[in-house]
Structures are given as C-alpha cells and as structure tokens.
Design an enzyme around this catalytic site. Structure first.
Site, PDB file in Angstrom:
ATOM      1  N   GLU A  74     -23.452  45.001 -84.118  1.00 41.02           N
ATOM      2  CA  GLU A  74     -24.478  44.312 -85.188  1.00 41.02           C
ATOM      3  C   GLU A  74     -23.683  44.580 -86.447  1.00 41.02           C
ATOM      4  O   GLU A  74     -23.937  44.082 -87.468  1.00 41.02           O
ATOM      5  CB  GLU A  74     -25.867  44.961 -85.165  1.00 41.02           C
ATOM      6  CG  GLU A  74     -25.769  46.339 -85.610  1.00 41.02           C
ATOM      7  CD  GLU A  74     -27.243  47.007 -85.171  1.00 41.02           C
ATOM      8  OE1 GLU A  74     -27.268  47.245 -83.909  1.00 41.02           O
ATOM      9  OE2 GLU A  74     -28.086  47.105 -85.830  1.00 41.02           O
ATOM     10  N   SER A  75     -22.796  45.460 -86.739  1.00 34.56           N
ATOM     11  CA  SER A  75     -22.031  45.641 -88.133  1.00 34.56           C
ATOM     12  C   SER A  75     -21.134  44.574 -88.497  1.00 34.56           C
ATOM     13  O   SER A  75     -20.882  44.289 -89.621  1.00 34.56           O
ATOM     14  CB  SER A  75     -21.303  46.976 -87.925  1.00 34.56           C
ATOM     15  OG  SER A  75     -20.528  46.900 -86.715  1.00 34.56           O
TER      16      SER A  75
END
Lengths: 316, 253
Positions: free
Chosen positions: B51-52
């Site tokens: 998700e980063s």
C-alpha cells in the site's frame, strides 16, 4: 526572510530549518511530517518543532512511525489525524498510548481514518473537491468514531447504495524529505511516495528538506521525476540524513536498531524525557545529531549504485 | 515433533491461499514470506501489491523491516503512490489481501484500534493503516491471527476492518463490494465462514492440535464444518521454497 504565502515563488528559498519552522509553523498549525508511510520521514523537523516548543499541533499523516509518538510525548500535539500511530518495527507507541489512555502529558483528540480514506481526503484537498465518496471504509467503526465522515446514498444509483463522504483535508504545512532539490524547491523523489504528492499539494505551505542540493539544470534534466515543483514550495533546507532513522531510497538505510532502542527507552514517561533530552533537547541542530550518531550513521549510508537508465527528452 | 515450526506451517497455509496470476495485497512479516513461497511453488505469476506504493513480481531479496525499505523498491514492477496502488483495490482489481489483528470475532470482524469504549479506551492500539480498505474492497480477505481466547472473541469492541458485521447478509447490505473474509489462519487451525450466517467455523486442525483444545481457546462456541480436515503438513517442495525465501531462518524457531 521568509514570509507566509507565495511571495518567494521565484527566489532562492534556501534557509535553515530553524528559520523555516519559526516563520512558517505557528502554534496550532496542522502539519504533515512525511506522508510516504515508512520512508523519507522528516525526523529533523520533528526534532526542531520539539526544540522550538511548538504547541497545539494537529499531526496529519497516514503513518509517520515514531515521529508522531515523539511529538505527542514532547507535549506539542493536541490532535492526531491519521490511520496508524505506533512504532512500525517495535510495536506500540508508548507516548500515544499514555496520551489516549491516561491523558499524559495531556489529552489528545484522535481523528480516525484508513490509509485510503486519508489519502483521498488529501486528494480532495489538493484538487478542490469538497469531499470524496468512498466505499472502502463502509462497515468500519471509523465512520462512528470520526464524526467528520457522513453517510449518503449514491445519487446515481436506483437502489440502496451506501457511500461514506469524507471531507477534504488541507493541512497548514507539509514537510517532506527529498533525495535532491534545487534552491528554488524543484524536487526529485524516487521510490514509493505514499501520499507525499497529494498531502503536499493540499497543504498551504511546503517545506522541502533536501538530502542534496543540486543545480537547477540537474532537476530540469528529468522533469518526470519531479514530484513537487518549486513554485509551490516555501522553503528549502539542506540537511543530509534528515530522514534518520527512517530510510531514504538510494541514500540511507533504515536504522532498525534505533526504532527498537526508542521503544525500549520510552516505556516510562521519565525515560522518554531522558531520551528526548539526550537525542533532541540537548542538541542544537541536526548537524549535532549526525555528529552524535557518528559511525552508526556512516554504516547506514548507501554506497552502492543501481542506476536507472537515462531517459531521452530530445526534441529533434 | 515435526520438521517444521508452527510459524512455518502458518506461512505455508497462507501461501496455499494465493492462486496463480492473482494480484495480492501482501503486507508485512508472515504474508510477505507466504507470497514468496507461493511464487516459488504453485503461483509463479502472482503479483504483489504494497500500500505504500510498491508493486513487485519477485519478492525482495534482502530482509525487510517495512514495506518501504530499499530492498522492496529495488527491481520493483512499479514504485508509485498509495492512491495508485490502493486505487487498484478500490477499483475492484485485487483478488485477495492479507490482514492481521489484535482481536477477531465470530463474524470475522477485526479490531486493531480500541479495546474498551473508543471514547475512553482501556487500550489504544495503533489503528487501522490500510486494513479496512483491504477488508472492504478485496475479493477475498485472508486473516492471520494467534489463536488465544482473548483474541478470538464473541464480539470485538470496535470494528476496524469489517468481516461479515452482524452476520448473514449484513455485509452486503452495508454496501461493501469485496467478498469478505475467506479464511482465518491461526497457529492452531484454519477457520472459515460457513452457512447462511457466515459465522466462522473450524474447518481444519493443524497437525498436533485437537478440536477440543481449539474450542477451549476460542472465545465463542466454535462450531465445526461437516467435512473437518487436518491441515496437510508442508511438502518438501513447500519447505524448500520457504527456506529459500527465509534464508536467515527468521520463521524457523
């Protein structure tokens, strides 16, 4: 001297971080201290905000690892707007727990978001949308514990179709660590960036902390790598390793032992105060911090090369 | 005694949940190793999402402390922003995602936020991160949690990440697009939602554990699926793949 607003758009914006914070971050500001998640966190700014005794800040970020925990323990924070506060490799953030469970050093208000919902709230703030309709926090009690979020039915749907309306977030100040920038604030960033771009564009003021300051020609040679153009930047501070102990891609490795050390040393409030005195309050600036780290920091410096292929921008 | 650890069995059980060609929200620690094992065994075309703002084909070669570390970016398929990666999820383009938690209840709702009343909590946990988004939007949710009575509870104090809410069709009625939890992998067993209520049932017992012991360590009256299984022990191929991924033996003890 820096002024609030955009009067310095085309000027040389190089200044010390202490000056930038003194001039651009009044008490009560809402601030983003890094929005890339676990890399490129501007800890140098965390330290300087604490040294200058800033108060009543609203920390806005999806995840800023122990940076938020330090700010809370130092008494700078009254509100946290985010998805996660703790110590990514160590576990819980002791200061965050003390503040939310016992009101020490004082009560803080937590505004709950998920990563995508805070991201889209920044997106709305950046691009002038009053709110965003989201599916991704349906069913979560975030909708109950954060009264800013309202429920609605999708007006384009014939039947029941719930959506959560998340209002735009517009922080007062965003700090970001970049691998390189020129003196006007044109910045190159590579690697994953989390919400850096949306949070910065949504913010009223941007303070860039550059690991390396380069000539403008270096930045303009590769405009696709510019995440933030200089015309939106208010100040440029040249500080190597401002991200320590978080990593900065191609520049510095993560100092994982430092996160564990912080976790161990901040379990009790008096120990946190001792940690804070040793690593922040007794040091005049980031240069002194780097000197204190000494060889430990040198071991984190990335010496190797894994260069990308050049991109050709020629016109004929 | 087995020639593998409980953690290794959990990783391999998690790896078996990944199908070839799927886009998977990986997360850190155990799932990242599971993803690596799946790629080396039955799912060579799986795609990992972080998700980063990272997407990878091959798992990172060096040890990761966080998904943002350098080794997870070197040679990535895509390094970008959170909205670009989580947008795939929101757009319905992610097959499955992994999440963990401090507490889970019988309808597979997960709490990582508050123990006690959220306005006056006895324990403030770190919070959600991207887990609610993954739980809401992925086609399947794979949950990993340690099997203890205080973790597997009748009802969580706070739903950070939605499972089947109050059971039955509640999830659908709440407007959640993703399919919801498909499996809960613990250190003792595998639970699955079963029946019209979508209540978590005991589906598979890990070798060396008993149905009775598992029920004793569950905070609600755990029912059993009709075709209860024993979790197959890791094969040699699976263990070899795990030892290739986990060079330092981090998961072996």
């Amino acid at each position: 001297m820096l002024t609030l607003g955009d009067k310095t758009i085309n000027g040389d914006k190089l200044c010390s971080l202490a000056d930038a914070i003194r001039d651009l971050v009044p008490d009560g500001s809402s601030i983003v201290l890094g929005a890339a998640l676990e890399n490129a966190i501007p800890f140098a700014a965390t330290h300087e905000l604490i040294r200058q005794g800033k108060r009543n800040l609203n920390m806005i970020a999806p995840i800023s690892d122990i940076s938020t925990d330090m700010m809370i323990g130092a008494g700078c924070v009254t509100e946290v707007t985010g998805a996660w506060v703790g110590n990514v490799s160590g576990g819980m953030g002791h200061n965050f727990r003390r503040a939310t469970e016992k009101g020490e050093p004082h009560q803080i208000k937590v505004h709950d978001y998920s990563n995508f919902s805070i991201g889209m709230a920044f997106f709305a703030g950046a691009y002038g949308l009053p709110y965003v309709p989201l599916k991704s926090i349906l069913g979560s009690d975030i909708i109950k514990s954060n009264p800013r979020i309202k429920m609605a039915n999708n007006p384009f749907s014939d039947g029941p179709d719930p959506v959560a309306l998340v209002p735009a977030l517009k922080p007062d100040v965003a700090f970001l660590v970049v691998q390189r920038a020129d003196r006007f604030g044109n910045s190159h960033i590579w690697g994953s960036t989390g919400l850096t771009q949306e949070a910065s564009i949504a913010a009223n003021r941007i303070i860039v902390i550059a690991d390396e300051v380069v000539e403008p020609e270096v930045i303009s040679s590769d405009p696709s790598r510019v995440l933030i153009p200089g015309f939106g930047v208010n100040a440029v501070c040249h500080i190597p390793a401002a991200n320590h102990p978080s990593p900065l891609i191609g520049k510095w490795k993560r100092d994982n032992a430092f996160f564990h050390h912080y976790h161990k040393e901040t379990r009790e409030p008096e120990n946190f105060q001792r940690w804070l005195k040793e690593w922040v309050l007794d040091l005049p600036d980031h240069e002194a911090y780097r000197t204190k780290l000494g060889g430990e920091l040198e071991e984190l410096r990335i010496e190797g090369e894994a260069l990308s292929a050049p991109a050709n921008y020629a016109v004929e | 005694m087995h020639d593998y650890s409980t953690q290794e069995l959990m990783i391999i059980a998690a790896a078996r949940q990944i199908n070839d060609g799927e886009r998977i929200f990986v997360g850190m620690r155990l799932p990242i190793t599971a993803y690596g094992v799946a790629r080396l065994t039955h799912a060579p075309n799986a795609v990992g999402l972080f998700e980063s703002g990272v997407s990878r084909y091959e798992p990172a070669e060096d040890m990761l402390y966080t998904m943002c570390d350098g080794p997870n970016q070197l040679g990535a398929a895509w390094t970008t922003g959170l909205i670009q990666i989580m947008g795939l999820l929101s757009g319905g383009r992610v097959h499955a995602g992994f999440v963990g938690g401090a507490e889970i209840d019988r309808f597979a709702n997960i709490n990582t936020s508050y123990i006690g009343d959220y306005e006056n909590p006895t324990t403030k946990l770190p919070g959600s991160g991207g887990a609610p988004d993954i739980a809401a939007m992925a086609e399947r949710l794979i949950i990993i949690i340690n099997h203890q009575k205080h973790r597997l509870v009748e009802k969580v104090d706070y739903i950070t990440s939605p499972g089947f809410l109050t059971g039955g069709d509640a999830r659908k009625e709440a407007g959640l697009p993703g399919g919801g939890p498909s499996v809960v992998i613990t250190d003792r067993a595998i639970l699955r939602p079963y029946g019209p209520e979508n209540e978590l049932h005991l589906a598979s017992v890990h070798p060396g554990h008993t149905e009775e012991e598992i029920k004793e360590n569950t905070g609600w009256d755990l029912k059993t699926v009709p075709d209860l299984e024993e979790t197959p022990s890791p094969s040699k191929e699976e263990l070899d793949a795990l030892h290739t991924i986990d060079k330092e033996g981090f998961w072996r003890s």
